[in-house]
Motif scaffolding. Structure first.
Motif, PDB file in Angstrom:
ATOM      1  N   UNK A  42      14.369 -48.459  -0.267  1.00 23.39           N
ATOM      2  CA  UNK A  42      13.413 -49.544  -0.517  1.00 23.39           C
ATOM      3  C   UNK A  42      13.093 -50.325   0.750  1.00 23.39           C
ATOM      4  N   UNK A  43      14.096 -50.551   1.601  1.00 16.62           N
ATOM      5  CA  UNK A  43      13.887 -51.385   2.790  1.00 16.62           C
ATOM      6  C   UNK A  43      13.208 -50.633   3.925  1.00 16.62           C
ATOM      7  N   UNK A  44      13.401 -49.326   3.985  1.00 12.83           N
ATOM      8  CA  UNK A  44      12.828 -48.565   5.106  1.00 12.83           C
ATOM      9  C   UNK A  44      11.630 -47.732   4.689  1.00 12.83           C
ATOM     10  N   UNK A  45      11.264 -47.794   3.413  1.00 11.64           N
ATOM     11  CA  UNK A  45      10.167 -46.956   2.945  1.00 11.64           C
ATOM     12  C   UNK A  45       8.851 -47.688   2.796  1.00 11.64           C
ATOM     13  N   UNK A  46       8.754 -48.921   3.309  1.00 17.22           N
ATOM     14  CA  UNK A  46       7.511 -49.680   3.183  1.00 17.22           C
ATOM     15  C   UNK A  46       7.360 -50.632   4.361  1.00 17.22           C
ATOM     16  N   UNK A  47       6.141 -51.092   4.563  1.00 18.11           N
ATOM     17  CA  UNK A  47       5.877 -52.118   5.578  1.00 18.11           C
ATOM     18  C   UNK A  47       5.879 -53.476   4.886  1.00 18.11           C
ATOM     19  N   UNK A  48       6.573 -54.434   5.476  1.00 21.74           N
ATOM     20  CA  UNK A  48       6.623 -55.795   4.965  1.00 21.74           C
ATOM     21  C   UNK A  48       5.688 -56.683   5.781  1.00 21.74           C
ATOM     22  N   UNK A  49       5.322 -57.819   5.194  1.00 19.03           N
ATOM     23  CA  UNK A  49       4.508 -58.811   5.889  1.00 19.03           C
ATOM     24  C   UNK A  49       5.331 -60.079   6.085  1.00 19.03           C
ATOM     25  N   UNK A  50       5.266 -60.638   7.285  1.00 21.94           N
ATOM     26  CA  UNK A  50       5.978 -61.883   7.567  1.00 21.94           C
ATOM     27  C   UNK A  50       5.306 -63.015   6.798  1.00 21.94           C
ATOM     28  N   UNK A  51       6.075 -63.745   6.012  1.00 23.55           N
ATOM     29  CA  UNK A  51       5.526 -64.832   5.211  1.00 23.55           C
ATOM     30  C   UNK A  51       5.407 -66.101   6.057  1.00 23.55           C
ATOM     31  N   UNK A  52       4.898 -67.167   5.440  1.00 25.55           N
ATOM     32  CA  UNK A  52       4.791 -68.451   6.136  1.00 25.55           C
ATOM     33  C   UNK A  52       6.154 -69.097   6.327  1.00 25.55           C
ATOM     34  N   UNK A  53       7.183 -68.595   5.631  1.00 23.65           N
ATOM     35  CA  UNK A  53       8.539 -69.127   5.780  1.00 23.65           C
ATOM     36  C   UNK A  53       9.236 -68.418   6.945  1.00 23.65           C
TER      37      UNK A  53
END
Length: 331
Positions: free
Chosen positions: A200-211
Motif C-alpha cells: 500500500x505504501x510503495x504502490x501509489x503516489x501520495x500528495x503532501x497535504x497542507x499539514x
C-alpha cells in the motif's frame, strides 16, 4: 549586526542540531542539511564548525545589514533582491559567496518550487547555545532567538572572522537538493512492515497535504493502518514514515518527537533526508524500497560529493585560491 525589517513566513536560526536525544530532545537543526553545509562552506565557515544561519521557509525575510558581511543562500530557488544604501540594486546569486556592505538591504521573496533555503553568514550567527546547539526548537520554545521565529525589529550578530576574498565558485547542480514537485524517496523496510502495508505504501503516489511543518509532513491518501492501543512507545528518528490510526502517513522531519506509539513501517534513507526539507503542499511523493547495500552506496556518494566541495572551498579560504575547486566549480 543584522536588523530584521520583515520576518518572512517562518525564518529561524538553525545549525547542525542537537545530540541529546537520550534526554527526549529532538535533534532539530536545518532541515536541508546539504544546503546548510554548502552555504557555510561557500562563506568559509570551517568544516568542524556547527555555524548557525537562517533557515527560510516558503517566503523569506528582509534584512538590513549594519556591517559588511559575506553571505550565501543555498536551497530552494527563492527570489532575492539586494539593494545598496543608495537604493541601487546589485546582483545576488544563490549558491555563491556574496559580499554585502553596511547599509545593504537583502530581501528574500517566495519560491516557485521547494520550501526551504539556508542563509549562511561568515562567522555564524551568534545566539546562545542550548543543549549544545544554537538552533531554534519552536515546539519547546528554546534556542535561536527566544525559541521562536524571527520578528520585525529583531537584531542578530555574528561571530567575527578575518576578512577574505570570496571564493569565485558556485555549487555543482548535482549537489543541490532536488525541489520537486515530484519526489521519489528511497526507503528501507522496518520490522513494522507487513506485505500488505509495504504494497500500500510503495504502490501509489501520495500528495503532501497542507499539514506540513518542521515536525512532519502528512501525506494524503489512506492506508489500512494497524491499531494496537497496547503498543509500546518506541524511538523515532527523522525520515520515519509514521502510520497513525487514520491511515494518512506522516514523514517525520527534524523537530519530530523522539518517541512515538504509531507503527513506522518505512524510513527514508540518510542520503534522501535533505529532500524532506523541500516538500511543500501539493508536491507528489513516491516511496521506493532499496536494500541496505543500496542505501549505504547512496550515502557514500552523497557524502563524497559534499565533502569534496567542502574541502575545495576550505582550501580556497586557506589561501590556495588557484587550486581546482572540484565539485564547487570555478568561474
Amino acid at each position: 549586526m543584522i536588523e530584521v525589517i520583515r520576518p518572512g513566513v517562518q525564518s529561524t536560526v538553525q545549525d547542525a542540531g542537537r545530540r541529546v536525544r537520550a534526554l527526549g530532545v529532538p535533534a532539530g537543526g536545518a532541515a536541508d542539511a546539504a544546503a546548510r553545509r554548502l552555504a557555510n562552506a561557500l562563506v568559509g565557515n570551517a568544516l568542524e564548525s556547527r555555524a548557525a544561519g537562517l533557515e527560510i521557509t516558503l517566503s523569506g525575510p528582509t534584512l538590513l545589514f549594519h556591517a559588511a558581511a559575506l553571505v550565501s543562500l543555498c536551497g530552494a530557488p527563492f527570489e532575492v533582491a539586494l539593494l545598496g544604501a543608495d537604493g541601487a540594486g546589485r546582483p545576488f546569486a544563490p549558491w555563491r559567496a556574496v559580499p554585502v556592505q553596511a547599509g545593504d538591504r537583502l530581501s528574500i521573496g517566495g519560491t516557485p518550487a521547494g520550501a526551504r533555503a539556508f542563509l549562511a553568514v561568515r562567522g555564524g550567527l551568534d545566539v546562545p547555545e542550548v543543549f549544545g546547539s544554537r538552533g531554534t526548537d519552536l515546539r519547546s520554545a528554546f534556542g535561536g532567538v527566544q525559541g521562536r521565529a524571527l520578528r520585525a525589529g529583531d537584531r542578530l550578530a555574528w561571530s567575527p572572522l578575518p576578512g577574505v576574498r570570496p571564493a569565485r565558485a558556485f555549487v555543482s547542480p548535482e549537489l543541490r537538493t532536488p525541489v520537486g514537485p515530484d519526489h521519489t524517496l528511497r526507503v528501507q523496510v522496518t520490522p513494522d512492515a507487513t506485505p500488505d502495508l509495504l504494497g500500500a505504501l510503495t504502490g501509489q503516489a501520495f500528495t503532501v497535504s497542507a499539514q506540513a511543518d518542521r515536525m512532519g509532513a502528512r501525506l494524503s491518501g489512506v492506508v489500512a493502518a494497524p491499531h494496537d492501543p497496547a503498543r509500546a512507545s518506541v524511538p523515532n528518528v527523522p525520515g520515519m514514515v509514521q502510520l497513525p490510526p487514520d491511515g494518512q502517513p506522516i514523514l517525520l522531519l527534524p523537530d519530530a518527537g523522539t518517541h512515538g506509539g504509531y507503527p513506522t513501517p518505512l524510513v527514508v534513507i540518510s542520503a534522501d533526508l535533505p529532500r524532506l526539507a523541500q516538500l511543500r503542499p501539493g508536491d507528489r511523493v513516491t516511496l521506493r524500497p532499496v536494500t541496505p547495500a543500496q542505501a549505504r552506496a547512496a550515502l557514500w556518494a552523497h557524502e563524497r560529493g559534499l565533502r569534496q566541495a567542502e574541502w575545495a572551498l576550505r582550501h580556497w579560504y586557506a589561501g590556495a585560491g588557484s587550486a581546482p575547486l572540484c565539485c564547487a566549480h570555478a568561474d
